[in-house]
Design a protein around this motif. Structure first.
Motif, short mmCIF file in Angstrom:
data_model
loop_
_atom_site.label_atom_id
_atom_site.label_comp_id
_atom_site.label_asym_id
_atom_site.label_seq_id
_atom_site.Cartn_x
_atom_site.Cartn_y
_atom_site.Cartn_z
N VAL A 5 0.85 -1.19 0.00
CA VAL A 5 0.00 0.00 0.00
C VAL A 5 0.88 1.24 0.00
O VAL A 5 1.89 1.28 0.73
N SER A 6 0.53 2.24 -0.80
CA SER A 6 1.20 3.54 -0.79
C SER A 6 0.14 4.61 -0.59
O SER A 6 -0.84 4.66 -1.33
N ARG A 49 -6.04 4.06 9.69
CA ARG A 49 -5.16 3.84 10.85
C ARG A 49 -3.82 3.29 10.37
O ARG A 49 -3.76 2.34 9.59
N ILE A 50 -2.74 3.90 10.87
CA ILE A 50 -1.39 3.50 10.53
C ILE A 50 -0.68 3.07 11.81
O ILE A 50 -0.84 3.71 12.86
N GLY A 74 3.42 0.55 3.07
CA GLY A 74 3.25 -0.51 4.04
C GLY A 74 2.40 -1.64 3.51
O GLY A 74 2.24 -1.80 2.30
N LYS A 75 1.83 -2.39 4.45
CA LYS A 75 0.99 -3.52 4.08
C LYS A 75 -0.30 -3.48 4.88
O LYS A 75 -0.34 -2.96 6.00
N VAL A 76 -1.36 -4.01 4.32
CA VAL A 76 -2.65 -4.09 4.99
C VAL A 76 -2.61 -5.28 5.95
O VAL A 76 -2.13 -6.35 5.60
N GLN A 77 -3.09 -5.03 7.16
CA GLN A 77 -3.15 -6.10 8.15
C GLN A 77 -4.52 -6.05 8.82
O GLN A 77 -4.99 -4.98 9.19
N THR A 78 -5.15 -7.20 8.94
CA THR A 78 -6.44 -7.27 9.62
C THR A 78 -6.29 -8.09 10.89
O THR A 78 -5.42 -8.96 10.99
N ILE A 94 -2.85 -0.20 8.41
CA ILE A 94 -1.67 -0.28 7.56
C ILE A 94 -0.46 -0.34 8.48
O ILE A 94 -0.28 0.53 9.34
N VAL A 95 0.36 -1.36 8.32
CA VAL A 95 1.61 -1.48 9.06
C VAL A 95 2.69 -0.90 8.16
O VAL A 95 2.91 -1.39 7.04
N GLU A 96 3.34 0.16 8.64
CA GLU A 96 4.28 0.89 7.78
C GLU A 96 5.56 0.10 7.56
O GLU A 96 6.04 -0.59 8.44
N ASN A 97 6.08 0.24 6.35
CA ASN A 97 7.42 -0.22 6.02
C ASN A 97 8.35 0.97 5.86
O ASN A 97 9.54 0.87 6.09
N ARG A 98 7.75 2.10 5.46
CA ARG A 98 8.54 3.30 5.18
C ARG A 98 7.65 4.52 5.32
O ARG A 98 6.51 4.52 4.87
N ILE A 99 8.18 5.56 5.96
CA ILE A 99 7.49 6.84 6.10
C ILE A 99 8.34 7.90 5.41
O ILE A 99 9.56 7.93 5.57
N ILE A 100 7.68 8.77 4.65
CA ILE A 100 8.38 9.85 3.96
C ILE A 100 7.76 11.17 4.39
O ILE A 100 6.54 11.35 4.27
#
Length: 139
Positions: A5-6, A49-50, A74-78, A94-100
């Protein structure tokens, strides 16, 4: 399988960071504007929600405020849990992998300065705040 997800949006309120089993966990809501207008010719937003962890959570807490413009990959997590009433509650985040960070330091400081001016109140009661409606928000 692909789960990627972006998102680009504005932080709705300051991040809430807490410690959980040797990890720091931060959660916040990102307002993401939709790409099309509604019947009233207005853009609507989705509030997503992040979740961020450890150094990323600390960095977001330190360098952002309500209204900060950021990008999230990130990726979607339920998940689900049972509430106090015994009902099953489902959650998507959304579980972040990267924040800009998408604002320069100058833009960030100017926005904070402008927000303080808007909230300045001549009333002597320090607990008196102006009323803010949804239409007043920049997103």
């Amino acid at each position: 399988m692909i789960n990627n997800v972006s998102l680009t949006g504005r932080i709705v309120k300051e991040i809430n960071v807490f410690e959980n089993d040797n990890n720091k966990v931060g959660s916040f809501t990102l307002a993401v504007q939709r790409s099309h207008k509604n019947k009233n010719d207005e853009f609507e937003s989705d509030f997503i929600r992040i979740v961020a962890f450890n150094k990323t959570a600390e960095t977001i807490e330190k360098y952002t405020t309500k209204g900060s413009l950021i990008g999230v990959e990130g990726k979607v997590q339920t998940s689900n849990y049972e509430n106090k009433e015994g009902q099953k509650v489902y959650s998507t985040e959304i579980v972040e992998n990267r924040i800009i960070f998408l604002e320069t330091k100058e833009q960030f400081e100017q926005r904070i300065k402008n927000n303080k001016k808007e909230f300045k109140n001549d009333d002597t009661n320090e607990n008196s705040y102006p009323t803010i409606e949804d239409k007043d928000l920049p997103f």
